[in-house]
Motif scaffolding. Sequence first.
Motif, short mmCIF file in Angstrom:
data_model
loop_
_atom_site.label_atom_id
_atom_site.label_comp_id
_atom_site.label_asym_id
_atom_site.label_seq_id
_atom_site.Cartn_x
_atom_site.Cartn_y
_atom_site.Cartn_z
N GLY A 10 41.75 112.84 80.77
CA GLY A 10 40.64 113.14 79.88
C GLY A 10 40.05 111.88 79.27
N ALA A 11 40.92 110.97 78.84
CA ALA A 11 40.44 109.71 78.26
C ALA A 11 39.69 108.88 79.31
CB ALA A 11 41.62 108.92 77.69
N GLU A 12 40.16 108.95 80.56
CA GLU A 12 39.47 108.21 81.63
C GLU A 12 38.08 108.77 81.87
OE1 GLU A 12 42.05 108.53 84.96
OE2 GLU A 12 43.49 107.03 84.24
N ILE A 13 37.97 110.10 81.88
CA ILE A 13 36.66 110.72 82.13
C ILE A 13 35.71 110.42 80.98
CG2 ILE A 13 35.45 112.93 82.35
CD1 ILE A 13 37.94 114.02 83.76
N LEU A 14 36.20 110.56 79.74
CA LEU A 14 35.34 110.37 78.57
C LEU A 14 35.12 108.90 78.25
CD1 LEU A 14 36.94 113.10 76.29
CD2 LEU A 14 34.79 113.27 77.54
N LYS A 15 35.99 108.04 78.84
CA LYS A 15 35.92 106.60 78.56
C LYS A 15 36.01 106.32 77.05
CE LYS A 15 33.18 105.54 82.69
NZ LYS A 15 33.23 106.90 83.25
N MET A 16 36.92 107.08 76.41
CA MET A 16 37.11 106.95 74.97
C MET A 16 38.60 107.04 74.64
SD MET A 16 34.05 109.35 73.45
CE MET A 16 34.35 108.85 71.76
#
Length: 627
Positions: free
Chosen positions: A234-240
């Motif tokens: 999820g963090a990779e997709i959102l880049k956050m």
Amino acid sequence: MKQGQILGVDEMRRQIELSHRRSTVRGIDPILRNTRQALLSPAELKAKRQDNGDLLDVLLPQFEEFYNFLSPNEFVIAAVDPDGYILHIEGSSNLIENAAKRNCIPGYRWTEKDVGTTAIALCLKLESPIQLIGDEHYCRQAHGLTSSTAPVFGKDRKLIGIIAVSGPSDKAHPHTLYMVTTAARAAEQQLRVLRRNKELALNVRFLDQVIATSRTGLIIINSGKQIWRVNRRGAEILKMDNLEGQPISSLKGLKIDLDDVQTRPESWVNKESRLKINNQTLTLIHTVQLVMSPEGERLGALITFSEVKEIYRLADTIAGTRAHFTFDSLVGSCPPFVDALNLAKRAASSDTTVLLQGETGTGKELFAQAIHNLSDRSQNAFVPINCGAIPANLLESELFGYVEGTFTGASKGGKPGKFELANTGTILLDEIGDMPHKMQVKLLRVLQTGEVYRIGADKPVKINTRIIASTHVNLLEAIREGRFREDLYYRLNVFPIAIPALNKRGPEDILALSALFLAENADEPPGLSQDARDLLCSHPWPGNVRELENCMQRALHLCEGKELRPEHLSLSPAPADRPTQAGTLEEMNRKMILDTLEATAHNMARTAKILGISRATLYRKLKQYAM
């Protein structure tokens, strides 16, 4: 006898008597401790203690409490493993020294076959609390002592150890046995708590790993819609990073209504949202599921999500649109075919739009797949669409998709078109020459802007799709006739590749392809007689490579021997040239279609193949000529 239960007086006497008999039979020395008693080496004892670490961690603190009730100057207390080895002993130095003379120290084994009748040996055998006094012990060395033991059980009532207390026989009291038994039960309870805590910790770690390693993005929010957890993907997709503790509203564009999720859960499955992150638009497909307590209290929600381009990347697998053919699949050695192959391989190294031209059945889609598989996009979708086989009123939604509610019967949530499905991959616009004129205008706009508008949408979708077009139609002639836009032609004709007809490729290619199709369809393919070879090489092959492949498959069904002969090929003789007829071009086209229809008994597919046009074009001609 119930496991762990204190024996009655009569039963205890009976078990002691039986043990004495067994000890005699075993040859146990009744005077001195058996010199054959098993003894662990220091390294083995250390390993044993490590293996029983949980048991010792619980028992040793309890031993200290025992000395509040038992004098350390009169009693020793020991921890024994389920195999009978003493792991630990506590007491005064004098008592420990005397115990050593009786081998009652760590490392020695105290089973019945080692030492005869003792409280430890009977406790191991009967798995019940045991108290022996004086000569109830088999060996005379212990006749001045009293021993009390109690078993400690672990998971599934498995014996995991023994607590043993020993002191002078004149200090014997039934209360000692109850104290030892109580201590064993307390140890079991503490071990159960430790075991449950370990299992809980293990489960939590397992769930953490499941969440962390999931290939789908996961966000867990509490009932107040604060983010509790975001997994690695999820963090990779959102880049956050560092989203934990923030409200879900911090993700601009992702609106979650937990009340609506509870009343209309089906409407929160595979929703599409566009998030604004770092001044960029990120399109997600997400599903929201409530998390409820057993009492029905809303605890929060689980949001699973993927980036739309990842969904589209899987579309080739789901829809069966993966490109299977490579340049190794393309067989031929004649100069025109080799030239086409070399051009196609050069085209694969760039994202240039390719226009494949050739008669029906020459293998244009095989060339398109080979170009895709050699390109940098080979791991992404290859999506073909026949522009001439889909009715004009459906072609737009197939190419560009539509939003929810656009028309009656539209899929819930809308539907992406072929251009979106091919995003980061390749789209093959097959039979582009038969595309309706209205759609040519819209396709031209996609080529110019790199954006598509779903039907009913007010915002475009940016795409990165490589375009390969193919046609059997002479597009320059179609432009002169007003059937194809000239500006679209020049947009498509960036890298033209002409694929030669089979009858222009020569005997070597025809025979090589024949051998290939026979090998692909039979484990032990038959050979070709010389007459069959001659017939194959002389046939005009109006259906090109596709017709040759069908011919070989049919021949395999008809041939029962090891050699294919002309009768197995079922090839019709080449049609004789018709005399030239006077009249307008339109009249000549009309008569040609009519004659071919009559020759094929109005078989539309066969007629279209002979005429070298698609069925859609044939139907349009029939309507045009009112036939």
